[in-house]
Motif scaffolding. Structure first.
Motif, PDB file in Angstrom:
ATOM      1  N   LYS A 146       0.823  -1.204   0.000  1.00 18.88           N
ATOM      2  CA  LYS A 146       0.000   0.000   0.000  1.00 18.88           C
ATOM      3  C   LYS A 146       0.858   1.256   0.000  1.00 18.88           C
ATOM      4  CE  LYS A 146      -3.801   2.236   2.489  1.00 18.88           C
ATOM      5  NZ  LYS A 146      -4.697   2.180   3.678  1.00 18.88           N
ATOM      6  N   ALA A 147       1.964   1.215   0.747  1.00 20.72           N
ATOM      7  CA  ALA A 147       2.869   2.366   0.823  1.00 20.72           C
ATOM      8  C   ALA A 147       3.793   2.446  -0.392  1.00 20.72           C
ATOM      9  CB  ALA A 147       3.696   2.300   2.099  1.00 20.72           C
ATOM     10  N   LYS A 148       3.684   1.467  -1.307  1.00 17.28           N
ATOM     11  CA  LYS A 148       4.537   1.392  -2.508  1.00 17.28           C
ATOM     12  C   LYS A 148       6.014   1.476  -2.123  1.00 17.28           C
ATOM     13  CE  LYS A 148       0.958   3.401  -5.464  1.00 17.28           C
ATOM     14  NZ  LYS A 148       0.581   4.501  -6.384  1.00 17.28           N
ATOM     15  N   THR A 149       6.367   0.702  -1.119  1.00 16.04           N
ATOM     16  CA  THR A 149       7.721   0.751  -0.574  1.00 16.04           C
ATOM     17  C   THR A 149       8.684  -0.039  -1.447  1.00 16.04           C
ATOM     18  OG1 THR A 149       6.707   0.789   1.627  1.00 16.04           O
ATOM     19  CG2 THR A 149       9.088   0.425   1.515  1.00 16.04           C
ATOM     20  N   HIS A 150       9.651   0.649  -2.027  1.00 18.16           N
ATOM     21  CA  HIS A 150      10.671  -0.027  -2.829  1.00 18.16           C
ATOM     22  C   HIS A 150      11.710  -0.633  -1.882  1.00 18.16           C
ATOM     23  CE1 HIS A 150      13.989  -0.708  -5.633  1.00 18.16           C
ATOM     24  NE2 HIS A 150      13.095  -0.616  -6.614  1.00 18.16           N
ATOM     25  N   PRO A 151      12.222  -1.827  -2.208  1.00 17.30           N
ATOM     26  CA  PRO A 151      13.220  -2.454  -1.327  1.00 17.30           C
ATOM     27  C   PRO A 151      14.430  -1.573  -1.036  1.00 17.30           C
ATOM     28  CG  PRO A 151      13.023  -3.602  -3.445  1.00 17.30           C
ATOM     29  CD  PRO A 151      11.856  -2.696  -3.327  1.00 17.30           C
ATOM     30  N   PHE A 152      14.786  -0.687  -1.970  1.00 18.40           N
ATOM     31  CA  PHE A 152      15.931   0.184  -1.701  1.00 18.40           C
ATOM     32  C   PHE A 152      15.641   1.115  -0.529  1.00 18.40           C
ATOM     33  CE2 PHE A 152      18.505   4.003  -2.197  1.00 18.40           C
ATOM     34  CZ  PHE A 152      19.769   3.451  -2.257  1.00 18.40           C
ATOM     35  N   ASN A 153      14.405   1.607  -0.414  1.00 22.01           N
ATOM     36  CA  ASN A 153      14.049   2.474   0.712  1.00 22.01           C
ATOM     37  C   ASN A 153      14.136   1.713   2.026  1.00 22.01           C
ATOM     38  OD1 ASN A 153      13.508   4.639  -0.992  1.00 22.01           O
ATOM     39  ND2 ASN A 153      11.384   4.051  -1.271  1.00 22.01           N
ATOM     40  N   VAL A 154      13.741   0.443   2.007  1.00 23.17           N
ATOM     41  CA  VAL A 154      13.860  -0.386   3.213  1.00 23.17           C
ATOM     42  C   VAL A 154      15.333  -0.600   3.546  1.00 23.17           C
ATOM     43  CG1 VAL A 154      13.247  -2.586   4.304  1.00 23.17           C
ATOM     44  CG2 VAL A 154      11.686  -1.544   2.647  1.00 23.17           C
ATOM     45  N   LEU A 155      16.145  -0.819   2.510  1.00 25.09           N
ATOM     46  CA  LEU A 155      17.590  -0.997   2.720  1.00 25.09           C
ATOM     47  C   LEU A 155      18.194   0.224   3.401  1.00 25.09           C
ATOM     48  CD1 LEU A 155      20.351  -2.459   2.131  1.00 25.09           C
ATOM     49  CD2 LEU A 155      20.412  -1.106   0.024  1.00 25.09           C
ATOM     50  N   VAL A 156      17.853   1.412   2.920  1.00 26.19           N
ATOM     51  CA  VAL A 156      18.383   2.646   3.516  1.00 26.19           C
ATOM     52  C   VAL A 156      17.980   2.746   4.983  1.00 26.19           C
ATOM     53  CG1 VAL A 156      18.282   5.166   3.463  1.00 26.19           C
ATOM     54  CG2 VAL A 156      18.485   3.893   1.328  1.00 26.19           C
ATOM     55  N   ALA A 157      16.708   2.481   5.271  1.00 26.72           N
ATOM     56  CA  ALA A 157      16.232   2.529   6.660  1.00 26.72           C
ATOM     57  C   ALA A 157      16.962   1.508   7.510  1.00 26.72           C
ATOM     58  CB  ALA A 157      14.726   2.275   6.701  1.00 26.72           C
ATOM     59  N   SER A 158      17.154   0.319   6.973  1.00 28.00           N
ATOM     60  CA  SER A 158      17.824  -0.759   7.708  1.00 28.00           C
ATOM     61  C   SER A 158      19.284  -0.436   8.002  1.00 28.00           C
ATOM     62  CB  SER A 158      17.729  -2.064   6.909  1.00 28.00           C
ATOM     63  OG  SER A 158      18.414  -3.105   7.552  1.00 28.00           O
ATOM     64  N   GLU A 159      20.002  -0.003   6.969  1.00 31.07           N
ATOM     65  CA  GLU A 159      21.431   0.293   7.144  1.00 31.07           C
ATOM     66  C   GLU A 159      21.638   1.474   8.087  1.00 31.07           C
ATOM     67  OE1 GLU A 159      24.183  -1.505   5.717  1.00 31.07           O
ATOM     68  OE2 GLU A 159      22.504  -2.877   5.547  1.00 31.07           O
ATOM     69  N   ASN A 160      20.795   2.489   7.967  1.00 37.36           N
ATOM     70  CA  ASN A 160      20.897   3.643   8.863  1.00 37.36           C
ATOM     71  C   ASN A 160      20.602   3.248  10.307  1.00 37.36           C
ATOM     72  OD1 ASN A 160      21.580   5.380   6.790  1.00 37.36           O
ATOM     73  ND2 ASN A 160      19.504   6.138   6.481  1.00 37.36           N
ATOM     74  N   TYR A 161      19.616   2.373  10.489  1.00 29.69           N
ATOM     75  CA  TYR A 161      19.273   1.938  11.851  1.00 29.69           C
ATOM     76  C   TYR A 161      20.392   1.088  12.448  1.00 29.69           C
ATOM     77  CZ  TYR A 161      16.713   0.051  15.802  1.00 29.69           C
ATOM     78  OH  TYR A 161      16.335  -0.298  17.079  1.00 29.69           O
ATOM     79  N   LYS A 162      20.928   0.163  11.662  1.00 36.37           N
ATOM     80  CA  LYS A 162      21.987  -0.725  12.169  1.00 36.37           C
ATOM     81  C   LYS A 162      23.262   0.041  12.512  1.00 36.37           C
ATOM     82  CE  LYS A 162      21.588  -3.707   8.716  1.00 36.37           C
ATOM     83  NZ  LYS A 162      21.798  -4.901   7.863  1.00 36.37           N
ATOM     84  N   ARG A 163      23.452   1.200  11.879  1.00 42.36           N
ATOM     85  CA  ARG A 163      24.659   1.998  12.144  1.00 42.36           C
ATOM     86  C   ARG A 163      24.690   2.513  13.584  1.00 42.36           C
ATOM     87  NH1 ARG A 163      24.566   5.298   7.743  1.00 42.36           N
ATOM     88  NH2 ARG A 163      23.319   6.854   8.841  1.00 42.36           N
ATOM     89  N   GLY A 164      23.517   2.767  14.175  1.00 47.17           N
ATOM     90  CA  GLY A 164      23.456   3.136  15.591  1.00 47.17           C
ATOM     91  C   GLY A 164      23.687   4.609  15.886  1.00 47.17           C
ATOM     92  N   HIS A 165      23.779   5.432  14.858  1.00 44.88           N
ATOM     93  CA  HIS A 165      23.912   6.874  15.083  1.00 44.88           C
ATOM     94  C   HIS A 165      23.448   7.636  13.859  1.00 44.88           C
ATOM     95  CE1 HIS A 165      27.472   7.187  12.468  1.00 44.88           C
ATOM     96  NE2 HIS A 165      27.881   6.057  13.016  1.00 44.88           N
TER      97      HIS A 165
END
Length: 534
Positions: A312-331
C-alpha cells in the motif's frame, strides 16, 4: 487540460527522430530528462542543484518554437504517470510557461496548477519560482490570482485545514501572503473558516464563530482547528495524547517541546505512515520510545513486515535498505544522536526488504547487471550514506528476482565472472558473492565486450562502480558497436556510486545515462529510462 485551449499542431513531445546510431536529437528528450530529474543532460545527480536562468533559456527555446501548450501537457502527463522523481523541475518549468508571452501557454500552465501542486509546499515553491523569473513587471495578474484562489477553493475545508496546519510557510511565502495577494474569495463556508484562520489566527476564528450556530461541516473544521490550537498551548501531556488520537494530529502539528515526551511519541506512532516510521526508528530507539521486548517494539515489527502495508505504501526495497542500514549503524548522519539497535527491529527490517522486492513490477527487458570489484566496495555512496556493496548487492537481488532475464556479473582487470544471486539469499550472502573476486583496474566497457563475445542478448546494461575510468575502450563507443552487431537498441546505465560527476554517457544518445551517487530517486530514474519514459 482542455484540448480546445491550444491550436492543433504536430506533437514535438512525441517525435522520435533517430539516426543510425540510435540517437535522438529532438529537444523532447531533453525536456523529459529535465522534468523527470532536473537536468536536460544524460546525467542524474543525487545532489539537487538550484534551478535558474540557464534552465529557463533551455525551456524558452522549446516554448518559443510555438509548442508551449505541449510543454505544459508533457509536464502534466509525466507527473500524472509518476515519472517525475523530484517536484521542483516540473514546478519551475510550469512557472516558466506561466510567464511566457503566448496567452495560450500561460493559460494552460495556470490551468494545471492545482493538479501539480498537491501540497502547500509545492504551491509556495511555484510562486517563488515565478518571483525569481519575473523581469521588472508585477507577477500578480488576474490569471495568477484566479489560479491560486482555485487551489484553495478546490479542496474541502477539512483537507485544507489539515494541509495548512502541517505546512504554514516555505520558500519565503506563507498562506497569509498568498491569500492577501490573490484577493481570495472563498466559495464555501468551510473554506471561509480556514481562510479566516490563516489570515486572522485562532483568535479571529473564535470571535467570528465562537457563539454562532454552525453547520455540521463547519463544526468539523472548527473542532479540528481548535484541536491543533489546544495542542500548541496545552502543557498537559494526557490532553496532547488525547488530541493526537481523537483528531489524528501529526508530528508537524505538535510543538518540539511535546515531542520530547515518550508517551506523546507513542501516540503519534500509531498513525505514523510506514515510510516515516522506518525513517525515524533510530530516534524512537534513542528516545527510549522503543525498548527491547516491549509491546511497542512488537507492534512496530509487525507493521514493518506487513506485506499489505508495504504494498500500500509502494515501498521499494531500496528504501527499506536505507532505513535498515541507517538503523543498524546506531547513530545519525552527524553522530550526535546515538542508539543501540534492537535485534528484533533489525530482523524485521531484513524481512521487510525481502518482502518488498515483490512490490517491484517486471519490465520484461533483458538485463546484464555488472558490479565493478576493481576497488573496495566499502565506500559510502553519495546520496544515501550507506556502503556501495550494500547498494550493489540489493539492486542485484531486486533485478535477479523481478526480471526473469537477468544476468549478474562482477568484473575487474580484464576479467568478467558470472555471479549467482538466488532468491533464497540474504543481503549479506549476496554481498559476499560480489566481493569474492580480487581487485584490479576499472574498465566499464568490459561487461559490454563480454556480452558481445559470448553472444549474450541484452536490452539494458547496468554497471555499478566507484570509478568512471576506462582502460581499453570508451563504454559509449563499445555500446554502439554492440548495437550494430546485435541490431538491438541496447541501453547503458552507469552508476558511479561515489562520483560527484561522470562523463561516460553520450549526452545526445537517449539510451545512455550516468548516475552520480545513488539514492531512492535513482531507482525511479533507472526505471524511467528502461521503459522509455525519458
Amino acid at each position: 487540460m482542455d484540448p480546445a485551449s491550444c491550436p492543433e499542431q504536430p506533437s514535438a513531445v512525441n517525435e522520435q527522430v533517430l539516426n543510425s546510431s540510435g540517437r535522438s536529437l529532438t529537444a523532447a528528450v531533453c525536456l523529459r530528462r529535465f522534468l523527470c530529474h532536473g537536468s536536460e543532460t544524460a546525467t542524474y545527480n543525487t545532489k539537487e542543484h538550484p534551478l535558474g536562468n540557464e534552465n529557463a533559456l533551455f525551456l524558452m527555446q522549446f516554448i518559443e518554437s510555438g509548442r508551449g501548450c505541449e510543454v505544459v501537457e508533457e509536464i502534466r502527463r509525466l507527473n500524472s504517470e509518476g515519472h517525475t522523481v523530484r517536484p521542483n523541475p516540473s514546478l519551475f518549468a510550469l512557472a516558466v510557461c506561466s510567464q511566457h508571452a503566448d496567452f495560450k501557454t500561460r493559460q494552460s500552465a495556470l490551468r494545471v496548477l492545482k493538479e501539480l501542486c498537491r501540497a502547500p509546499a509545492h504551491l509556495f515553491t511555484f510562486v517563488q519560482y515565478k518571483k525569481e523569473l519575473k523581469e521588472g513587471s508585477g507577477m500578480w495578474g488576474r490569471a495568477l490570482r484566479r489560479a491560486v484562489t482555485d487551489w484553495y477553493n478546490s479542496q474541502d475545508g477539512l483537507s485544507l485545514a489539515q494541509a495548512v496546519t502541517k505546512c504554514k510557510h516555505k520558500a519565503g511565502w506563507s498562506h497569509k501572503d498568498l491569500l492577501r495577494l490573490c484577493h481570495m474569495k472563498p466559495t464555501n463556508d468551510t473554506v471561509v473558516l480556514v481562510c479566516k484562520y490563516m489570515t486572522k489566527g485562532w483568535k479571529g476564528v473564535q470571535e467570528a464563530y465562537g457563539d454562532k450556530e454552525k453547520s455540521e461541516d463547519v463544526q468539523k473544521v472548527f473542532a479540528y482547528l481548535e484541536a491543533v490550537e489546544r495542542a500548541k498551548h496545552s502543557t498537559d501531556e494526557l490532553e496532547i495524547i488525547h488530541l493526537i488520537e481523537e483528531h489524528r494530529l501529526e508530528k508537524e502539528q505538535i510543538l518540539t517541546n511535546h515531542l520530547k515526551s515518550k508517551e506523546v511519541l507513542k501516540a503519534l506512532l500509531k498513525e505514523m505512515p510506514l515510510v516515516v516510521l522506518m525513517k525515524h526508528l533510530g530516534k524512537l530507539t534513542a528516545d527510549k520510545v522503543l525498548t527491547p521486548g516491549s509491546p511497542d517494539v512488537a507492534a512496530v515489527c509487525e507493521r514493518i513486515q506487513d506485506e499489505m502495508a508495504l504494498k500500500k505504501a509502494k515501498t521499494h526495497p531500496f528504501n527499506v535498505l536505507v532505513a535498515s542500514e541507517n538503523y543498524k549503524r546506531g547513530h545519525g548522519k552527524r553522530g550526535k544522536l546515538k542508539w543501540e539497535p534492537d535485534s528484533d527491529i533489525v530482523q524485521a527490517l531484513n524481512c521487510a526488504f525481502c518482502k518488498s522486492i515483490s512490490n517491484v513490477e517486471s519490465t520484461g527487458k533483458r538485463f546484464l547487471v555488472a558490479v565493478d570489484v576493481s576497488s573496495s566496495l566499502s565506500s559510502v555512496a553519495h546520496g544515501s550514506f550507506i556502503s556501495t556493496v550494500a547498494i550493489a548487492a540489493a539492486m542485484c537481488m531486486v533485478f535477479a528476482q523481478t526480471e526473469p532475464n537477468t544476468k549478474v556479473v562482477v568484473f575487474s582487470d580484464g576479467v568478467v565472472v558470472p555471479c549467482d544471486i538466488s532468491s533464497d539469499m540474504t543481503l549479506m550472502q549476496a554481498a559476499a558473492q560480489l566481493i569474492q573476486t580480487p581487485g584490479g583496474s576499472t574498465d566499464c566497457a568490459l561487461p559490454i565486450t563480454w556480452a558481445s563475445e559470448n553472444d549474450k542478448t541484452v536490452d539494458v546494461f547496468i554497471i555499478f562502480t566507484n570509478n568512471q575510468t576506462f582502460e581499453r575502450a570508451n563504454p559509449a563507443v563499445t555500446l554502439q558497436t554492440y548495437r550494430k552487431k546485435t541490431g538491438i537498441f541496447s541501453k547503458l546505465i552507469v552508476c558511479g556510486m561515489i562520483a560527484s560527476s561522470l562523463a561516460i554517457a553520450d549526452p545526445e544518445d537517449r539510451g545512455m545515462l550516468d548516475i552520480c551517487g545513488f539514492d531512492s530517486h535513482a531507482v525511479d530514474v533507472i526505471r524511467n529510462i528502461v521503459l522509455d519514459a525519458i
